[in-house]
Scaffold this active site. Sequence first.
Site, short mmCIF file in Angstrom:
data_model
loop_
_atom_site.label_atom_id
_atom_site.label_comp_id
_atom_site.label_asym_id
_atom_site.label_seq_id
_atom_site.Cartn_x
_atom_site.Cartn_y
_atom_site.Cartn_z
N GLY A 7 0.84 -1.21 0.00
CA GLY A 7 0.00 0.00 0.00
C GLY A 7 0.86 1.23 0.00
O GLY A 7 1.48 1.58 1.00
N GLY A 9 -0.04 4.52 -0.85
CA GLY A 9 -0.76 5.79 -0.94
C GLY A 9 0.02 6.89 -0.23
O GLY A 9 1.20 6.75 0.05
N LYS A 10 -0.67 7.98 0.08
CA LYS A 10 -0.01 9.10 0.76
C LYS A 10 0.78 8.65 1.98
O LYS A 10 1.94 9.01 2.15
CB LYS A 10 -1.07 10.12 1.23
CG LYS A 10 -1.63 11.01 0.16
CD LYS A 10 -2.57 12.06 0.74
CE LYS A 10 -3.78 11.41 1.41
NZ LYS A 10 -4.89 12.33 1.69
N MET A 11 0.13 7.89 2.84
CA MET A 11 0.77 7.49 4.09
C MET A 11 1.83 6.42 3.85
O MET A 11 2.95 6.51 4.36
CB MET A 11 -0.29 6.98 5.08
CG MET A 11 -1.28 8.04 5.53
SD MET A 11 -0.51 9.42 6.45
CE MET A 11 -0.09 8.58 7.99
N ASN A 95 -6.06 2.77 9.39
CA ASN A 95 -7.06 3.22 10.37
C ASN A 95 -8.17 2.20 10.53
O ASN A 95 -9.35 2.53 10.41
CB ASN A 95 -7.66 4.56 9.90
CG ASN A 95 -6.85 5.74 10.43
OD1 ASN A 95 -6.29 5.67 11.52
ND2 ASN A 95 -6.81 6.80 9.65
N GLY A 122 0.11 11.75 12.96
CA GLY A 122 1.14 12.72 12.57
C GLY A 122 0.99 13.16 11.14
O GLY A 122 1.76 13.97 10.64
N LYS A 171 -5.73 4.90 18.65
CA LYS A 171 -5.78 5.79 17.49
C LYS A 171 -7.19 6.36 17.31
O LYS A 171 -7.37 7.54 17.02
CB LYS A 171 -5.35 5.05 16.22
CG LYS A 171 -5.45 5.89 14.94
CD LYS A 171 -4.57 7.11 15.03
CE LYS A 171 -4.66 8.11 13.91
NZ LYS A 171 -5.29 7.81 12.68
N HIS A 174 -7.67 8.95 19.92
CA HIS A 174 -6.85 10.09 19.48
C HIS A 174 -7.62 10.93 18.48
O HIS A 174 -7.66 12.17 18.59
CB HIS A 174 -5.55 9.55 18.87
CG HIS A 174 -4.77 10.55 18.05
ND1 HIS A 174 -5.14 10.89 16.76
CD2 HIS A 174 -3.68 11.27 18.34
CE1 HIS A 174 -4.28 11.79 16.29
NE2 HIS A 174 -3.39 12.04 17.23
N ASN A 175 -8.24 10.29 17.53
CA ASN A 175 -8.97 11.06 16.52
C ASN A 175 -10.21 11.71 17.10
O ASN A 175 -10.58 12.82 16.70
CB ASN A 175 -9.34 10.15 15.34
CG ASN A 175 -8.17 9.93 14.41
OD1 ASN A 175 -7.02 9.89 14.86
ND2 ASN A 175 -8.43 9.79 13.13
N GLU A 178 -9.01 14.72 18.63
CA GLU A 178 -8.67 15.63 17.53
C GLU A 178 -9.91 16.37 17.02
O GLU A 178 -9.86 17.58 16.79
CB GLU A 178 -8.05 14.78 16.41
CG GLU A 178 -7.56 15.50 15.19
CD GLU A 178 -7.19 14.48 14.11
OE1 GLU A 178 -6.25 13.70 14.31
OE2 GLU A 178 -7.89 14.42 13.07
N TYR A 179 -11.03 15.65 16.87
CA TYR A 179 -12.26 16.30 16.44
C TYR A 179 -12.63 17.41 17.42
O TYR A 179 -13.01 18.51 17.03
CB TYR A 179 -13.42 15.30 16.38
CG TYR A 179 -13.55 14.49 15.12
CD1 TYR A 179 -12.46 13.80 14.60
CD2 TYR A 179 -14.76 14.36 14.46
CE1 TYR A 179 -12.58 13.02 13.46
CE2 TYR A 179 -14.89 13.59 13.31
CZ TYR A 179 -13.80 12.93 12.82
OH TYR A 179 -13.93 12.16 11.68
N ARG A 269 -20.02 18.43 12.25
CA ARG A 269 -19.50 18.12 10.92
C ARG A 269 -20.62 17.70 9.98
O ARG A 269 -20.69 18.15 8.84
CB ARG A 269 -18.44 17.01 11.02
CG ARG A 269 -17.18 17.48 11.71
CD ARG A 269 -16.00 16.63 11.32
NE ARG A 269 -14.78 17.12 11.96
CZ ARG A 269 -13.58 16.61 11.77
NH1 ARG A 269 -13.43 15.58 10.95
NH2 ARG A 269 -12.53 17.12 12.36
#
Lengths: 299, 299, 299, 299
Positions: A7, A9-11, A95, A122, A171, A174-175, A178-179, A269
């Site tokens: 994988g 992708g971006k990450m 995720n 991060g 995680k 954590h998110n 973050e929200y 949201r």
Amino acid sequence: MELGLIGLGKMGFNLARNLLLNQHRVTVYDVDPEPGAELAKLGAVPAASIGQLAANLPSPRTIWIMVPAGKIVDEVIDSLLPDLEQGDIVIDGGNSHYKDSVVRADRLRERGIRFFDVGTSGGMEGAANGGCFMIGGDREAFKFIEPLFQAIAVDRGYLYAGANGSGHYLKMVHNGIEYGMMQSIAEGFELLSKSQYEFNYEDVARVWSNGSVIRGWLMELAEQAFSKDPKLSGIKGKMMSSGEGKWTVQTALDLEVGTPVIALSLLMRYRSLEEDTFHGKVVAALRNEFGGHSVVRNS
Amino acid sequence: MELGLIGLGKMGFNLARNLLLNQHRVTVYDVDPEPGAELAKLGAVPAASIGQLAANLPSPRTIWIMVPAGKIVDEVIDSLLPDLEQGDIVIDGGNSHYKDSVVRADRLRERGIRFFDVGTSGGMEGAANGGCFMIGGDREAFKFIEPLFQAIAVDRGYLYAGANGSGHYLKMVHNGIEYGMMQSIAEGFELLSKSQYEFNYEDVARVWSNGSVIRGWLMELAEQAFSKDPKLSGIKGKMMSSGEGKWTVQTALDLEVGTPVIALSLLMRYRSLEEDTFHGKVVAALRNEFGGHSVVRNS
Amino acid sequence: MELGLIGLGKMGFNLARNLLLNQHRVTVYDVDPEPGAELAKLGAVPAASIGQLAANLPSPRTIWIMVPAGKIVDEVIDSLLPDLEQGDIVIDGGNSHYKDSVVRADRLRERGIRFFDVGTSGGMEGAANGGCFMIGGDREAFKFIEPLFQAIAVDRGYLYAGANGSGHYLKMVHNGIEYGMMQSIAEGFELLSKSQYEFNYEDVARVWSNGSVIRGWLMELAEQAFSKDPKLSGIKGKMMSSGEGKWTVQTALDLEVGTPVIALSLLMRYRSLEEDTFHGKVVAALRNEFGGHSVVRNS
Amino acid sequence: MELGLIGLGKMGFNLARNLLLNQHRVTVYDVDPEPGAELAKLGAVPAASIGQLAANLPSPRTIWIMVPAGKIVDEVIDSLLPDLEQGDIVIDGGNSHYKDSVVRADRLRERGIRFFDVGTSGGMEGAANGGCFMIGGDREAFKFIEPLFQAIAVDRGYLYAGANGSGHYLKMVHNGIEYGMMQSIAEGFELLSKSQYEFNYEDVARVWSNGSVIRGWLMELAEQAFSKDPKLSGIKGKMMSSGEGKWTVQTALDLEVGTPVIALSLLMRYRSLEEDTFHGKVVAALRNEFGGHSVVRNS
């Protein structure tokens, strides 16, 4: 260490880059051959298939999966399974929902394969230059892969958190935090925008990033965002979400825990995605019925 | 009874009508002569000025003021004062802030004038056919005006609540509850509108108005509203507010009491008045900064 | 009509009583024989088993299940199935999740059995004297059982809502609204209790029940509760919940709909079950760390 | 620079110390002579009275007031006024309400005295080692005092924000954001505490402080707090508040801006101060009335 990474992708791409720059040997695979070719310039070995990736790794294999959450993780694991042997290690750095990770760990454990659920935070920058990793899985086996995290995390930026699922649970939470933090910061700027003063938002975000109680990376990112578009006039206030916030609130409901601020951050949201709301119409119509209050008619 | 009524807007006009139909003698005044002329057909005596209204009433006078909250109440009282005598009774039946009512009562008490703050609920229909009245003021003096409320309230629809201010305090809290109940009902219909089923909202409001736990006047009004516009497609979801909800939340802050649902009902009204929000832009921009998540650009 | 009724708890017993008093013939069954014996005095036929209940009914059978939501519904259906025939009708009048009702309807449809999911509101009083019924299932088959609802509902207190699941969906949303309305009313009384005035809550609930905008059954129940315990000093503020509120919020998350007030009403219930909270400790500890603000220590 | 500092509490003392260590000459005054004596060891000149402090300063004077918000600020200004001359500068570095600062600035401007409202963040540590300063007042005059902030702020940790009031407005909003961020973090740890995993909170706070999206000073303080009391078992979850959060929400109401998360963070603080709630009793009583649901009785 030597590992496989599925994988790009971006990450995944940034993580591979980070690992390569830290002298790890990485065999990479993605359905799109382009990022693999790019990484080859940094020393990666691009595999043409998942089978070839597995074949290219010494035993016991360490394979890091970095794909979107959901069915794709299971499909990758299914593709890997024929080529895996007892003692191999599979890491899901995406995720995923922590309950899925518990199920996957159980399934792989039956075949003697060790599974780790790794929450990664991060952003792209973290994946590229050192991020934060929350790790669930077997404590003994963790020692074997710990050098990997010593290389890619920032100083003390990784934690063996406990049994399988605990990494992705951390995680998820954590998110959720973050929200709530993002909504808090955003409401603060909303109050600046409505005030009698003419604040320069970039300046405000910068001063709040230096020495204040609310300093942190999110505030630095706010400074960065305002430096590009001082009043954010180029974008709409549509607050998308990619799932972990919803999982956090669902988990709060499962545990019957009150998390009002995280819940409300998520609901705002959803609200932001609608131009107009049916509940607003109902309230307007009710006011009109009992008090003759005027309503705004569609033109 | 015989009384004067100042202010013949939606509420005042219907109240005067109600009083006249109940055989009270009513002298009326409004800056606009038209509603007074209309009421004269029902037997009201229209006065050409506040002074004339006072002059037309037997001593001790009972004068009901029904004008918008705020400075106008004080202006009317100022205009009345030269013509008032010790023992007269002034009733403020509008939506005044309870703290203002306490101040007004003190000011009038110094001159021997009794003041009542009367919160009125029931909408125009209530004013016309019998509403709900919450009354603050002197307990002894209340006996003198009680026949008035026996006439205009529905059965048991009036309450001597206590000292000055208590009437408008009750009305304020009543409206806070109303905000919460309306938002609750409206969110319920929002959930119907997003479901996989094709509900007929008028039918739903009707069945919920008959025998359910949530039956009540607001649900009946919902049925009525849907009967006129089945999907409320003609109106926008702009939820205006006229002040009492804000006062309720301000009072909650003063008293440091948690009233999360009433507070949020108010905040959602404010939210509904905006097409887009600055806080939404900030969250969208932050997500873009750390995760490269796409934003919706203004075209 | 003639029907069987399985489950004679608070709701089932009162429903059976209601049906019997309305001249329906009812065969009843419960694991506890006592309520059946009681109902026999009113003309019910108590069955010794589910099989006997089915055997006692003419074809096509109409069987109403009134048991707690969850597995028990499926167990009862499993027990019934051997004795059911094509064309029989099964009604689930309990508080089942609407998704379960869709599954059950599909399963029974395969055998030619018609299933109705019926949400019931109005409390014990409603079951006894006429309540509110929200009905999902086949429109044609509904005509066959409609006389039943004509007998037990209050005037216009039943609705054929649509396809299977729609009845329980409406009931779920009804309960979500109920949570929000109850929290709104309760916050209002909280504001009365903290005010400078000495309100008599029973009197307030009564005046608000007569002519006000917020009048309705819940306010009447508040009056009733305060008449028994004027300051509710005998009870604790533990707000239990039995599931439908949670389902409503979970459904809102599934549909990505903002229902802030219903969500918060639920979360405040969870909050009420805790004496102290961990999140409170974290905030207190943080304040102490940055500002030296004092904390309250456990003695 | 040379300046006077009035008020040597936690914040004032540390600020004086910081200034002295940065080679500024500081005349200090407090009703309690002890902190002044302590600061004298670092070179401060302790004044015996406000008059003496003013007399000890060269013209134009710069005087920093660091006392609790409210009347005390006005009392200090009143005491100072007889000794101030045109051109002098008065700085209020406390947590005053921005509207009070506007009034004070106007009052002092009439006498030719320049007033600055300075919001200070960073806690005691910030005052001691470099904090964050948000400054409202005259732009020209600011140049004169800027060296002061260059000395005591962290790098880029000060901002001339605009006209009078803007400094304290920014500080107020900063604290509103802080409430929301703290509640968000706290709810996250609540979710950890209720989970199936045995998290070490200090470890979690540390990993979240390193490389994560939610890293920042508050998370570092959480780590610090957990290092002293791993499960915070020694303290109660009473969330006090000192006013700025309430001002933020009041301002949001004034401006009719929806700030749901900040508002709710404040309301949860109020909720935490109560063992039991009246609204909880009302909901419990209502459930009992309509459904016969059991209540928890006081023993």
